[in-house]
Design a protein around this motif. Structure first.
Motif, PDB file in Angstrom:
ATOM      1  N   SER A 103      31.249 -55.544  19.103  1.00 57.63           N
ATOM      2  CA  SER A 103      30.737 -56.419  18.148  1.00 57.63           C
ATOM      3  C   SER A 103      29.242 -56.553  18.037  1.00 57.63           C
ATOM      4  CB  SER A 103      31.287 -57.814  18.316  1.00 57.63           C
ATOM      5  OG  SER A 103      31.043 -58.492  19.604  1.00 57.63           O
ATOM      6  N   PHE A 104      28.648 -56.283  19.170  1.00 63.42           N
ATOM      7  CA  PHE A 104      27.124 -55.957  19.349  1.00 63.42           C
ATOM      8  C   PHE A 104      26.607 -55.016  20.377  1.00 63.42           C
ATOM      9  CE2 PHE A 104      28.402 -59.560  22.279  1.00 63.42           C
ATOM     10  CZ  PHE A 104      27.555 -59.181  23.415  1.00 63.42           C
ATOM     11  N   CYS A 105      25.649 -54.609  20.111  1.00 60.69           N
ATOM     12  CA  CYS A 105      25.104 -53.560  20.905  1.00 60.69           C
ATOM     13  C   CYS A 105      23.602 -53.627  20.609  1.00 60.69           C
ATOM     14  CB  CYS A 105      25.597 -52.196  21.027  1.00 60.69           C
ATOM     15  SG  CYS A 105      25.327 -51.127  22.348  1.00 60.69           S
ATOM     16  N   GLU A 106      23.057 -54.214  21.404  1.00 61.57           N
ATOM     17  CA  GLU A 106      21.318 -54.117  20.874  1.00 61.57           C
ATOM     18  C   GLU A 106      20.508 -54.777  22.106  1.00 61.57           C
ATOM     19  OE1 GLU A 106      20.672 -58.129  18.461  1.00 61.57           O
ATOM     20  OE2 GLU A 106      23.100 -58.358  19.050  1.00 61.57           O
ATOM     21  N   ILE A 107      19.106 -54.328  21.671  1.00 55.22           N
ATOM     22  CA  ILE A 107      18.011 -54.530  22.773  1.00 55.22           C
ATOM     23  C   ILE A 107      17.077 -55.605  22.245  1.00 55.22           C
ATOM     24  CG2 ILE A 107      15.919 -53.669  23.615  1.00 55.22           C
ATOM     25  CD1 ILE A 107      17.220 -51.191  23.683  1.00 55.22           C
ATOM     26  N   ILE A 108      17.108 -56.728  23.093  1.00 49.37           N
ATOM     27  CA  ILE A 108      16.285 -58.105  22.667  1.00 49.37           C
ATOM     28  C   ILE A 108      15.282 -58.084  23.439  1.00 49.37           C
ATOM     29  CG2 ILE A 108      16.622 -60.652  22.683  1.00 49.37           C
ATOM     30  CD1 ILE A 108      19.785 -59.990  22.877  1.00 49.37           C
ATOM     31  N   GLU A 109      14.010 -58.420  22.979  1.00 50.60           N
ATOM     32  CA  GLU A 109      12.818 -58.506  23.467  1.00 50.60           C
ATOM     33  C   GLU A 109      12.364 -59.847  23.925  1.00 50.60           C
ATOM     34  OE1 GLU A 109       9.216 -56.854  21.636  1.00 50.60           O
ATOM     35  OE2 GLU A 109       9.862 -54.613  22.201  1.00 50.60           O
ATOM     36  N   TYR A 110      11.890 -60.101  25.182  1.00 49.96           N
ATOM     37  CA  TYR A 110      11.445 -61.366  25.878  1.00 49.96           C
ATOM     38  C   TYR A 110      10.212 -61.660  25.642  1.00 49.96           C
ATOM     39  CZ  TYR A 110      10.687 -64.803  29.382  1.00 49.96           C
ATOM     40  OH  TYR A 110      10.441 -66.098  29.873  1.00 49.96           O
TER      41      TYR A 110
END
Length: 338
Positions: free
Chosen positions: A331-338
């Motif tokens: 349902s999700f597979c992503e890179i999130i930036e801090y």
């Protein structure tokens, strides 16, 4: 993933080597840039940022979490456990399990195994596996062997029960006789931090580090990986009665490009099936590189399709582990930036 990027060339003047020698190392290992956490940011901060995203986008509900596993070699504190710190931050329910695991390069694989075992309990339906390390602060800026490699990152993986019948094959191996091939000598009970442990010393190769810094016996680690990882994968495939070419992707820990290409060649799989591009784009974030290489290379594929993948991690411990399983669609597979 921290948003701060440091390029290899920005730090070359810190090393006791000529520009030509440093650039030769860059080309050989596939170095370029790495992601570093801002000053004062700990492993839990990256994890909390990611969990905030999942909660706010309603990909995960707080009340559904039955267990929280936190795998790291850079915990916030000696005590309390970082998993409890995260649970308290979000005011999660008390009827749950919080568990810290001290593992590095194979930490994601170890954590998945633990998640699978927890799901065998009738009262547990959903496990949050957090694998996070902020080790950039533990590397000497004058250590050309390690400093250009190390990056910071955290991964969050949701593992839940399914009605689908599927087989997961895995193997875990350990050899403590080689434990000191990768270590940070000072900071624990054996050698507490003092004024003496912070003094930089030059090694025979011209690198400067203190006893509070990560030290890696590069040749020993390379030889260990080449000797032990290919046979482990071959044994895993035999156990699963699976041909190596039937695996869609080999998503391995990312020590450096050179080492991974050698592993792919030794196993006998196409290098395209074993992506080796994480260190040059993000740095080596220990076990977190396994989910990073997944998100960076096949996020769209794995959200739409079911893939047969081989996960593997190897390094500090010495520990080497692998899993062969079908994954997706997610349902999700992503890179999130801090």
């Amino acid at each position: 993933m921290p948003s701060k990027e440091i390029f290899f060339e920005e730090e070359m003047e810190n090393y006791n080597f000529s520009t030509a020698k440093s650039l030769k190392l860059k080309a050989a290992l596939g170095l370029n840039k790495r992601r570093i956490a801002p000053e004062g940011i700990c492993s839990s901060d990256l994890a909390i940022k990611g969990l905030d995203h999942l909660f706010s986008t309603e990909k995960l509900k707080k009340e559904d979490i039955d267990a929280l596993i936190f795998v790291t070699q850079s915990p916030d504190y000696i005590m309390p456990p970082t998993s409890n710190v995260i649970q308290g931050h979000f005011n999660l329910k008390q009827d749950m399990i919080c568990l810290d695991i001290n593992q590095g390069c194979a930490g994601f694989i170890i954590g998945l195994n633990q998640a699978f075992m927890l799901l065998e309990q009738p009262s547990i339906s959903k496990v949050v596996l957090v694998n996070a390390d902020v080790l950039s602060t533990k590397v000497s800026k004058r250590d050309r062997n390690s400093n250009p490699l190390i990056g910071d990152a955290a991964s969050i993986t949701i593992v839940e029960k399914s009605s689908q019948k599927t087989e997961i094959f895995g193997t875990i191996k350990m050899d403590g006789s080689g434990a000191f091939a990768l270590q940070i000598p000072a900071g624990g009970a054996k050698l507490p931090i003092s004024s003496e442990t912070s003094v930089l010393h030059e090694d025979v190769s011209g690198n400067f580090r203190s006893k509070e810094n990560l030290v890696m016996k590069g040749d020993d680690v390379f030889n260990f990986v080449q000797a032990e990882v290919p046979p482990m994968i071959e044994s895993l495939l035999q156990m699963a009665k699976t041909d190596k070419n039937a695996v869609d992707y080999y998503l391995f820990h990312q020590p450096n490009k050179f080492m991974l290409n050698k592993v792919a060649d030794k196993i006998g799989v196409a290098r395209e099936k074993m992506p080796a591009n994480v260190v040059e784009n993000f740095g080596n974030s220990s076990g977190v590189t396994v989910p990073v290489v997944t998100c960076f290379n096949i996020s769209e594929q794995i959200k739409e399709n079911r893939l047969k993948v081989c996960f593997s991690g190897f390094g500090v411990g010495l520990t080497w582990a692998s899993l062969l399983m079908e994954v997706g669609p997610l349902s999700f597979c992503e890179i999130i930036e801090y």
